[in-house]
Scaffold this motif. Structure first.
Motif, PDB file in Angstrom:
ATOM      1  N   ALA A 103      31.579  42.531  41.944  1.00 16.48           N
ATOM      2  CA  ALA A 103      33.039  42.354  41.860  1.00 16.48           C
ATOM      3  C   ALA A 103      33.462  42.168  40.408  1.00 16.48           C
ATOM      4  O   ALA A 103      34.514  42.655  39.978  1.00 16.48           O
ATOM      5  CB  ALA A 103      33.480  41.158  42.695  1.00 16.48           C
ATOM      6  N   ASN A 104      32.623  41.474  39.651  1.00 21.35           N
ATOM      7  CA  ASN A 104      32.919  41.303  38.226  1.00 21.35           C
ATOM      8  C   ASN A 104      32.932  42.635  37.496  1.00 21.35           C
ATOM      9  O   ASN A 104      33.777  42.877  36.646  1.00 21.35           O
ATOM     10  CB  ASN A 104      31.895  40.368  37.574  1.00 21.35           C
ATOM     11  CG  ASN A 104      32.328  38.919  37.632  1.00 21.35           C
ATOM     12  OD1 ASN A 104      33.095  38.462  36.795  1.00 21.35           O
ATOM     13  ND2 ASN A 104      31.861  38.207  38.647  1.00 21.35           N
ATOM     14  N   VAL A 105      31.977  43.484  37.818  1.00 17.85           N
ATOM     15  CA  VAL A 105      31.881  44.765  37.117  1.00 17.85           C
ATOM     16  C   VAL A 105      33.028  45.688  37.558  1.00 17.85           C
ATOM     17  O   VAL A 105      33.590  46.434  36.761  1.00 17.85           O
ATOM     18  CB  VAL A 105      30.497  45.417  37.356  1.00 17.85           C
ATOM     19  CG1 VAL A 105      30.426  46.783  36.699  1.00 17.85           C
ATOM     20  CG2 VAL A 105      29.399  44.503  36.823  1.00 17.85           C
ATOM     21  N   ALA A 106      33.400  45.591  38.826  1.00 17.87           N
ATOM     22  CA  ALA A 106      34.464  46.460  39.349  1.00 17.87           C
ATOM     23  C   ALA A 106      35.845  46.041  38.865  1.00 17.87           C
ATOM     24  O   ALA A 106      36.745  46.870  38.766  1.00 17.87           O
ATOM     25  CB  ALA A 106      34.442  46.437  40.879  1.00 17.87           C
ATOM     26  N   TYR A 107      35.975  44.754  38.531  1.00 18.12           N
ATOM     27  CA  TYR A 107      37.305  44.193  38.266  1.00 18.12           C
ATOM     28  C   TYR A 107      38.069  44.945  37.171  1.00 18.12           C
ATOM     29  O   TYR A 107      39.187  45.410  37.386  1.00 18.12           O
ATOM     30  CB  TYR A 107      37.150  42.713  37.907  1.00 18.12           C
ATOM     31  CG  TYR A 107      38.451  42.032  37.611  1.00 18.12           C
ATOM     32  CD1 TYR A 107      39.343  41.736  38.635  1.00 18.12           C
ATOM     33  CD2 TYR A 107      38.797  41.682  36.314  1.00 18.12           C
ATOM     34  CE1 TYR A 107      40.552  41.116  38.362  1.00 18.12           C
ATOM     35  CE2 TYR A 107      39.999  41.064  36.029  1.00 18.12           C
ATOM     36  CZ  TYR A 107      40.875  40.783  37.063  1.00 18.12           C
ATOM     37  OH  TYR A 107      42.064  40.174  36.782  1.00 18.12           O
ATOM     38  N   GLY A 108      37.428  45.086  36.017  1.00 12.84           N
ATOM     39  CA  GLY A 108      38.106  45.732  34.890  1.00 12.84           C
ATOM     40  C   GLY A 108      38.397  47.201  35.175  1.00 12.84           C
ATOM     41  O   GLY A 108      39.418  47.752  34.766  1.00 12.84           O
ATOM     42  N   LEU A 109      37.475  47.809  35.899  1.00 11.94           N
ATOM     43  CA  LEU A 109      37.630  49.228  36.223  1.00 11.94           C
ATOM     44  C   LEU A 109      38.855  49.418  37.114  1.00 11.94           C
ATOM     45  O   LEU A 109      39.638  50.344  36.947  1.00 11.94           O
ATOM     46  CB  LEU A 109      36.362  49.704  36.935  1.00 11.94           C
ATOM     47  CG  LEU A 109      36.144  51.194  37.070  1.00 11.94           C
ATOM     48  CD1 LEU A 109      36.171  51.888  35.728  1.00 11.94           C
ATOM     49  CD2 LEU A 109      34.805  51.452  37.761  1.00 11.94           C
ATOM     50  N   ARG A 110      39.015  48.483  38.033  1.00 15.39           N
ATOM     51  CA  ARG A 110      40.161  48.538  38.931  1.00 15.39           C
ATOM     52  C   ARG A 110      41.457  48.358  38.143  1.00 15.39           C
ATOM     53  O   ARG A 110      42.439  49.058  38.360  1.00 15.39           O
ATOM     54  CB  ARG A 110      40.036  47.436  39.989  1.00 15.39           C
ATOM     55  CG  ARG A 110      40.353  47.923  41.374  1.00 15.39           C
ATOM     56  CD  ARG A 110      40.081  46.876  42.413  1.00 15.39           C
ATOM     57  NE  ARG A 110      38.931  47.218  43.213  1.00 15.39           N
ATOM     58  CZ  ARG A 110      37.928  46.405  43.477  1.00 15.39           C
ATOM     59  NH1 ARG A 110      37.894  45.191  42.977  1.00 15.39           N
ATOM     60  NH2 ARG A 110      36.945  46.813  44.234  1.00 15.39           N
TER      61      ARG A 110
END
Ligand code: ADP
Length: 250
Positions: A103-110
């Motif tokens: 979720a941390n890695v996906a957060y910025g991408l989102r």
């Protein structure tokens, strides 16, 4: 809009930064080529982090011009958000969300991705693999060791595929094993994906291992910038020689 590939990614001209009436940075000229690893070394307070903040367009210079990917940004124009989104910084101490690793890695991408989120899960998974954290994808970030947390921070930056990745003392708090892992990831990113990397480090050995070119900052000024080999073996400036020998007290 993108400039010719032969043009440097960054070109700084007469860039300065003043805080509370005190000049912290005064860079007459600096070019950063696409695909290079530039290490910024120098004693604490020399202005290295300030320079990184300007390169990430988090702050505006007090004076001067930063040309980035063919577009010039001058002091007084405000912070260019478009350019900011194409650069990412990893700091010495990662700040992670109280969520899972993935979720941390996906957060910025989102946040940045807008409508391009279809392949998000795949990109996150691939990036976690690159930093060796696939097995921990579902682990809560708070359970990670310092080295693992820093690899999550790196993955979070890498997944955005920034034009420039800025690393501010990324291994300062880590044990040698994790320092090695982070250095390998940075090297692979540069060699295999051609990422442009600017690395601030206190550690001259790390600069030696990773950098294409090295710049020494002292009191906000670039004393010398040279190819890594020349910087370490045949420095032109006596202050660089002193720094390389470890004679400079800081
Ligand atoms: P380095 O990263 O080389 O240790 P910095 O860029 O953090 O150096 O700091 C350079 C100088 O600028 C220091 O004297 C620091 O106190 C000052 N400085 C940095 N950021 C600010 C700020 N936001 N406000 C006031 N002074 C600052």
């Amino acid at each position: 809009m993108n400039s010719a590939p032969s043009e440097p990614l960054y070109q700084l001209r007469q860039v300065s930064k003043v805080y509370n009436g005190r000049q912290t940075l005064a860079v007459d000229g600096l070019e950063i080529a696409r695909g290079e690893v530039l290490a910024l070394v120098g004693p604490s307070g020399a202005g290295k982090s300030t320079l990184l903040r300007l390169l990430n367009f988090l702050e505006e210079p007090t004076a001067g011009t930063i040309r980035f990917d063919g577009q010039s940004y001058s002091a007084g124009q405000g912070v260019p958000l478009r350019a900011r989104r194409r650069v990412t910084t990893v700091f010495q101490r990662p700040v992670l969300l109280q969520r899972t690793v993935e979720a941390n890695v996906a957060y910025g991408l989102r946040l940045r991705g807008g409508r391009q989120t279809a392949d998000l899960a795949q990109r996150v998974a691939r990036t976690l693999e690159e930093v060796g954290l696939t097995a921990m994808a579902r682990a809560p970030a708070r359970t990670l060791s310092g080295g693992e947390a820093q690899r999550v921070a790196l993955a979070r930056a890498m997944v955005l595929a920034p034009d420039a990745l800025l690393l501010d003392e990324p291994t300062a708090n880590l044990d040698p094993y994790n320092v090695g892992l982070i250095e390998q990831i940075v090297q692979r990113l540069n060699r295999e994906q051609g990422a442009t990397i600017v690395l601030v480090t206190h550690n001259v050995f790390q600069a030696h291992r990773l950098a294409t070119r090295v710049a020494l900052l002292l009191e906000g000024r670039i004393v010398e910038v040279a190819g890594a080999e020349r910087f370490f073996t045949r420095p032109q400036d006596p202050r660089t020689a002193a720094f390389v020998r470890g004679d400079m007290v800081y």
